[in-house]
Design an enzyme around this catalytic site. Structure first.
Site, PDB file in Angstrom:
ATOM      1  CG  ASN A   1      30.567   2.512 -20.372  1.00  0.00           C
ATOM      2  OD1 ASN A   1      30.807   3.597 -19.867  1.00  0.00           O
ATOM      3  ND2 ASN A   1      31.382   1.482 -20.254  1.00  0.00           N
TER       4      ASN A   1
ATOM      5  CG  HIS B   1      24.675  -3.691 -19.247  1.00  0.00           C
ATOM      6  ND1 HIS B   1      24.505  -3.493 -20.606  1.00  0.00           N
ATOM      7  CD2 HIS B   1      26.019  -3.836 -19.067  1.00  0.00           C
ATOM      8  CE1 HIS B   1      25.666  -3.528 -21.219  1.00  0.00           C
ATOM      9  NE2 HIS B   1      26.614  -3.732 -20.307  1.00  0.00           N
TER      10      HIS B   1
ATOM     11  CG  HIS C   1      19.616  -6.326 -21.494  1.00  0.00           C
ATOM     12  ND1 HIS C   1      18.622  -7.227 -21.818  1.00  0.00           N
ATOM     13  CD2 HIS C   1      19.276  -5.845 -20.275  1.00  0.00           C
ATOM     14  CE1 HIS C   1      17.739  -7.291 -20.841  1.00  0.00           C
ATOM     15  NE2 HIS C   1      18.121  -6.451 -19.889  1.00  0.00           N
TER      16      HIS C   1
END
Length: 353
Positions: free
Chosen positions: A156, A169, A167
């Site tokens: 996402n 990820h 961050h």
């Protein structure tokens, strides 16, 4: 690639994936954490036949912390984070606030880079390949857990999507059941196979799409296209040209080419709406065959399924989002404001120079 497994202070597993074989990972998590307690529960809807995860403990998860308090950055200058080491290439760890846990499956976080201000599109080809290897390794490992039937790797990206940590990820969900969306594909596979005397529906779809005007990008081993019945304003499906059921089935040529094709797609997504626009929010979702029995899908085996990635954005034009309103949320009938042919044309126009 070097893989190093360790444990965080509360007992959760953390795994470093490094580009260099001589990298040493011995840092210890010194945070005073108590063991994670979760209340995840899977409830089945008898009318729709799908499942809902009830996970009230997620109300307390970390929500938009300032950059200097990011829990996905490395531990540096006395500030302790989820990653004990002072640097990393790729890290995977058990989610502290999982939607699925224990007998209900497992949730993991995948940190693509230690650079807080980067995005997946900023990775080098070597770094993107390392993420692919991490996804593949976790798919293999999680598939052997007795409670796991399907492994879902996804990213996402963007606050509009609902991301609570900036961050770069992604996540991995290991479900204890075959997900409803995958079940629909398997039923369509079974129906088509019976109606055509054995033809594979994924093969037929890919052949049709590659002959159409909606192809966005094509390599020797991968093909990307906007599907004929795209649900989202800008939606691209990425398929390996050789059908495999999951990430484990990719051969070396496909693994080598993947970073080139995928990084280019992500860069094009950030150019869709023109210069000066904020980064395009998106969801990138890997679809893999379930690892459980497929007896309920007549005549279909795991090898009939085709691994593919679906990449889409909820932004329909500059400054405007596609909301799932009455028809979409109430009846699951999507209304797409952007014709797929126009979306494909735009994604070809914004190719890297």
């Amino acid at each position: 690639m070097k893989k190093t497994s360790t444990r965080l202070a509360d007992g959760r597993e953390l795994i470093y994936y490094d580009l260099r074989d001589d990298t040493v990972r011995g840092a210890v998590d010194h945070r005073p954490l108590e063991r994670t307690v979760t209340t995840s529960e899977i409830r089945h809807d008898p009318l729709l036949g799908d499942a809902v995860a009830i996970a009230s403990h997620r109300q307390g998860r970390t929500y938009h912390p300032p950059a200097d308090e990011c829990p996905l950055c490395p531990t540096r200058d006395g500030r302790l984070s989820e990653i004990p080491d002072s640097s990393y290439d790729v890290v995977v760890f058990e989610n502290r606030f999982p939607s699925l846990a224990q007998d209900s499956g497992r949730c993991e976080v995948v940190c693509f880079t230690s650079d807080h201000d980067a995005s997946f599109a900023d990775l080098s080809e070597d770094q993107a390949r390392l993420v692919l290897e991490a996804w593949t390794d976790r798919t293999s490992e999680l598939s052997h857990l007795p409670s796991v039937e399907q492994v879902f790797c996804f990213e996402n990206r963007g606050e509009e999507i609902g991301v609570t940590l900036g961050h770069p990820h992604g996540q991995i969900y290991a479900y204890p059941f075959t997900t409803p969306r995958t079940a629909l594909m398997l039923r369509s596979l079974a129906t088509h196979k019976e109606a055509t005397g054995g033809e594979n529906l994924f093969d037929a779809v890919l052949e049709r799409e590659l002959a159409d005007e909606r192809v966005v990008l094509e390599g020797e081993h991968w093909a990307a296209f906007v599907p004929y019945a795209a649900h989202w304003p800008y939606e691209v499906h990425l398929y390996p040209k050789r059908r495999v059921p999951d990430l484990l089935g990719l051969d070396e040529p496909a693994r080598t080419e993947f970073p080139q094709v995928y990084l280019e797609l992500l860069k094009r997504f950030d150019r869709i709406f023109g210069e000066g626009e904020p980064p395009t929010p998106y969801i990138a979702a890997w679809h893999q065959a379930p690892f459980g029995t497929l007896d309920e899908f007549d005549g279909v085996t795991r090898d009939d399924f085709a691994l593919h990635l679906e990449l889409f954005t909820i932004r329909r034009t500059s400054g405007k989002l596609k909301f799932l309103a009455g028809s979409e949320s109430g009846m699951s009938v999507f209304i797409n404001d952007v014709p797929p042919e126009r979306a494909a044309r735009r994604l070809r126009e914004v190719a890297s120079s």
